[in-house]
Design a protein around this motif. Sequence first.
Motif, mmCIF file in Angstrom:
data_model
loop_
_atom_site.group_PDB
_atom_site.id
_atom_site.type_symbol
_atom_site.label_atom_id
_atom_site.label_comp_id
_atom_site.label_asym_id
_atom_site.label_seq_id
_atom_site.Cartn_x
_atom_site.Cartn_y
_atom_site.Cartn_z
ATOM 1 N N THR A 77 0.829 -1.199 0.000
ATOM 2 C CA THR A 77 0.000 0.000 0.000
ATOM 3 C C THR A 77 0.866 1.253 0.000
ATOM 4 O O THR A 77 1.884 1.309 0.696
ATOM 5 C CB THR A 77 -0.938 0.011 1.217
ATOM 6 N N VAL A 78 0.443 2.231 -0.784
ATOM 7 C CA VAL A 78 1.050 3.552 -0.798
ATOM 8 C C VAL A 78 0.021 4.547 -0.270
ATOM 9 O O VAL A 78 -1.170 4.423 -0.577
ATOM 10 C CB VAL A 78 1.507 3.943 -2.211
ATOM 11 N N PHE A 79 0.486 5.507 0.508
ATOM 12 C CA PHE A 79 -0.402 6.479 1.131
ATOM 13 C C PHE A 79 -0.064 7.890 0.665
ATOM 14 O O PHE A 79 1.069 8.185 0.299
ATOM 15 C CB PHE A 79 -0.268 6.414 2.652
ATOM 16 N N LEU A 80 -1.058 8.749 0.714
ATOM 17 C CA LEU A 80 -0.838 10.176 0.496
ATOM 18 C C LEU A 80 -1.566 10.910 1.610
ATOM 19 O O LEU A 80 -2.796 10.983 1.613
ATOM 20 C CB LEU A 80 -1.344 10.636 -0.869
ATOM 21 N N GLN A 81 -0.792 11.411 2.570
ATOM 22 C CA GLN A 81 -1.359 12.199 3.661
ATOM 23 C C GLN A 81 -1.433 13.639 3.190
ATOM 24 O O GLN A 81 -0.413 14.233 2.828
ATOM 25 C CB GLN A 81 -0.479 12.087 4.902
ATOM 26 N N MET A 82 -2.626 14.195 3.195
ATOM 27 C CA MET A 82 -2.836 15.545 2.691
ATOM 28 C C MET A 82 -3.322 16.423 3.837
ATOM 29 O O MET A 82 -4.413 16.208 4.385
ATOM 30 C CB MET A 82 -3.858 15.540 1.558
ATOM 31 N N ASN A 83 -2.498 17.372 4.222
ATOM 32 C CA ASN A 83 -2.833 18.307 5.294
ATOM 33 C C ASN A 83 -2.999 19.714 4.724
ATOM 34 O O ASN A 83 -2.477 20.021 3.657
ATOM 35 C CB ASN A 83 -1.729 18.317 6.350
ATOM 36 N N GLY A 84 -3.680 20.546 5.454
ATOM 37 C CA GLY A 84 -3.861 21.921 5.003
ATOM 38 C C GLY A 84 -4.485 22.018 3.632
ATOM 39 O O GLY A 84 -4.053 22.808 2.789
ATOM 40 N N LEU A 85 -5.517 21.233 3.402
ATOM 41 C CA LEU A 85 -6.116 21.184 2.069
ATOM 42 C C LEU A 85 -6.706 22.527 1.652
ATOM 43 O O LEU A 85 -7.236 23.280 2.498
ATOM 44 C CB LEU A 85 -7.178 20.093 2.011
#
Length: 123
Positions: A77-85
């Motif tokens: 699995t690969v993740f993309l944590q997206m903050n401050g959208l």
Amino acid sequence: VQLQASGGGLVQAGDSLRLSCAASGRFLNLYAQAWFRQVPGNEREFVAGISRSGESISYADSVKGRFTISRDNAKNTVFLQMNGLKPEDTAVYYCAARQSLFAGVRIRDYPYWGQGTLVTVSS
């Protein structure tokens, strides 16, 4: 290789989301992976890429400091944590893979693609 992206949704500006890309197939640790995104009517654009070991990472300037790509090879699995959208992050997000040491930044670098997951950021 089959890729399944998930985790998209509707959020407000400043919120966070975590996208996941589950991969099936053999020898997935031989694949570099990436996230791209596309707004209807626009070209698909590179967001972030990660080498097959996870040691080499690259980001588009527009997401540096806000997004983090990571991978768990044991879980494929690969993740993309997206903050401050931001509202301009609104797009369909696609994961991609190629059998290579390092990730590329061009669409044509990747023969394998997931189906996309929609991220909508309201202002």
